[in-house]
Write an enzyme that holds these catalytic residues in place. Structure first.
Site, short mmCIF file in Angstrom:
data_model
loop_
_atom_site.label_atom_id
_atom_site.label_comp_id
_atom_site.label_asym_id
_atom_site.label_seq_id
_atom_site.Cartn_x
_atom_site.Cartn_y
_atom_site.Cartn_z
CG ASP A 80 34.27 41.35 28.97
OD1 ASP A 80 34.35 41.86 27.84
OD2 ASP A 80 33.35 40.55 29.29
CG HIS A 81 31.46 44.53 28.42
ND1 HIS A 81 31.00 45.31 27.38
CD2 HIS A 81 31.28 43.25 28.03
CE1 HIS A 81 30.57 44.54 26.42
NE2 HIS A 81 30.74 43.28 26.76
N GLY A 209 29.06 34.98 22.84
CA GLY A 209 29.32 33.70 22.19
C GLY A 209 28.41 32.56 22.66
CG ASN A 229 34.34 38.42 24.24
OD1 ASN A 229 35.46 38.22 23.81
ND2 ASN A 229 33.94 39.61 24.67
P1 13P Z 1 28.09 35.36 26.67
O1 13P Z 1 27.88 35.49 28.14
O2 13P Z 1 26.81 35.46 25.91
O3 13P Z 1 28.87 34.17 26.31
O4 13P Z 1 28.94 36.65 26.23
C1 13P Z 1 30.17 36.89 26.85
C2 13P Z 1 30.70 38.22 26.45
O5 13P Z 1 30.54 38.66 25.34
C3 13P Z 1 31.43 38.97 27.47
O6 13P Z 1 31.81 40.23 27.02
#
Ligand code: 13P
Length: 280
Positions: A80-81, A209, A229
């Protein structure tokens, strides 16, 4: 065997969006996958680069492989990211089946150029790639992305980005933010409809999310989100549970007993959210 994001999208077309849950420590992982098993749903386990460094790429990949085989479920391991192309290459080489290059803070030209390096590398190994256009505000892995920096995705930028990078998935900024909201997310459904109509060959990804109402979540999935997510809710819930159990623990209390309620809560959240992502 772990699946790529692209494989999961194809297998679940017209059935559901796939829940992508951030694992924060290894202890959570079996509970997350057991949740998917209980609902008979596919699952994406995603790690921030920080979590991946903390646990180790090799341990994450081997744990995922063992658990997925044991439970007989469909799952993908996703980074992720990540802003480092080199670290993404390491993750791909270690066995991740999907990665996100986050060039959203760069100008579009540079974002495209860097994302293309990642897609070229990933493609040769059957690994999927997610990119990001627009800025999703809030806190990512404890690092705050100031709200002023958040900006909706410009549709034309997104179309060009997808055309030129050949990503499998694209994170779009439509009004959600990472982390817990002080107020309800204001989702721009008109923008989502437009993006969804013009980006049919790529998976749209909803970040942030946590805190999105069930109704908004169902609408997002109905209008074309393919990956959703959820991170903060798992972290927050784990902390709540262990705060309760650890405060009354003695040196002789088994750690296992202290963690079990938190693991069970994680499993319940995965089931509850994944159910929400199913198309009626
Ligand atoms: P939240 O932490 O708001 O659920 O978002 C998670 C997310 O998008 C990780 O990339």
């Amino acid at each position: 065997m772990l699946k790529s994001l692209d494989q999961l999208f194809k297998e679940n077309e017209g059935k559901r969006a796939i829940g992508s849950f951030n694992v924060h420590c290894l202890e959570m992982l079996p509970a997350m996958l057991e949740g998917a098993k209980e609902l008979d749903a596919p699952i994406i386990i995603q790690t921030s680069p920080g979590t991946a460094e903390y646990i180790g790429l090799d341990l994450l990949v081997s744990s995922m492989n063992t658990l997925v085989e044991r439970l007989g479920i469909s799952a993908c391991l996703h980074m992720d990211h990540c802003k480092s192309i080199e670290f993404l290459k390491e993750a791909i080489d270690a066995g991740y089946t999907s990665v996100m290059y986050d060039g959203s803070s760069l100008d579009l030209e540079e974002n495209i150029k860097n994302t293309r390096i990642v897609t070229n590398y990933a493609r040769s190994k059957q690994v999927s790639v997610e990119g990001e256009v627009g800025t999703i505000g809030g806190a990512e892995d404890g690092l705050v992305v100031v709200a002023e920096d958040a900006s909706y995705t410009h549709p034309e930028d997104a179309y060009r980005f997808v055309r030129e990078t050949k990503v499998d998935a694209i994170a779009v900024a439509i009004g959600t933010t990472h982390g817990q909201y002080k107020s309800k997310a204001k989702i721009n459904f008109n923008l989502l409809t437009e993006l969804s109509a013009n980006l049919q060959d790529v998976g749209l990804v909803l970040h942030g999310g946590t805190g999105v109402s069930d109704e908004d979540m169902r609408n997002c999935v109905a209008q074309g989100m393919k990956k959703v997510n959820v991170g903060t809710e798992l972290n927050k819930s784990y902390i709540e549970e262990v705060n309760g159990t650890f405060s009354s623990a003695t040196p002789l209390t088994s750690l296992r007993k202290l963690l079990l309620p938190a693991n069970n809560r994680i499993k319940d959240i995965v089931i509850e959210k994944s159910r929400l992502f199913q198309l009626m």
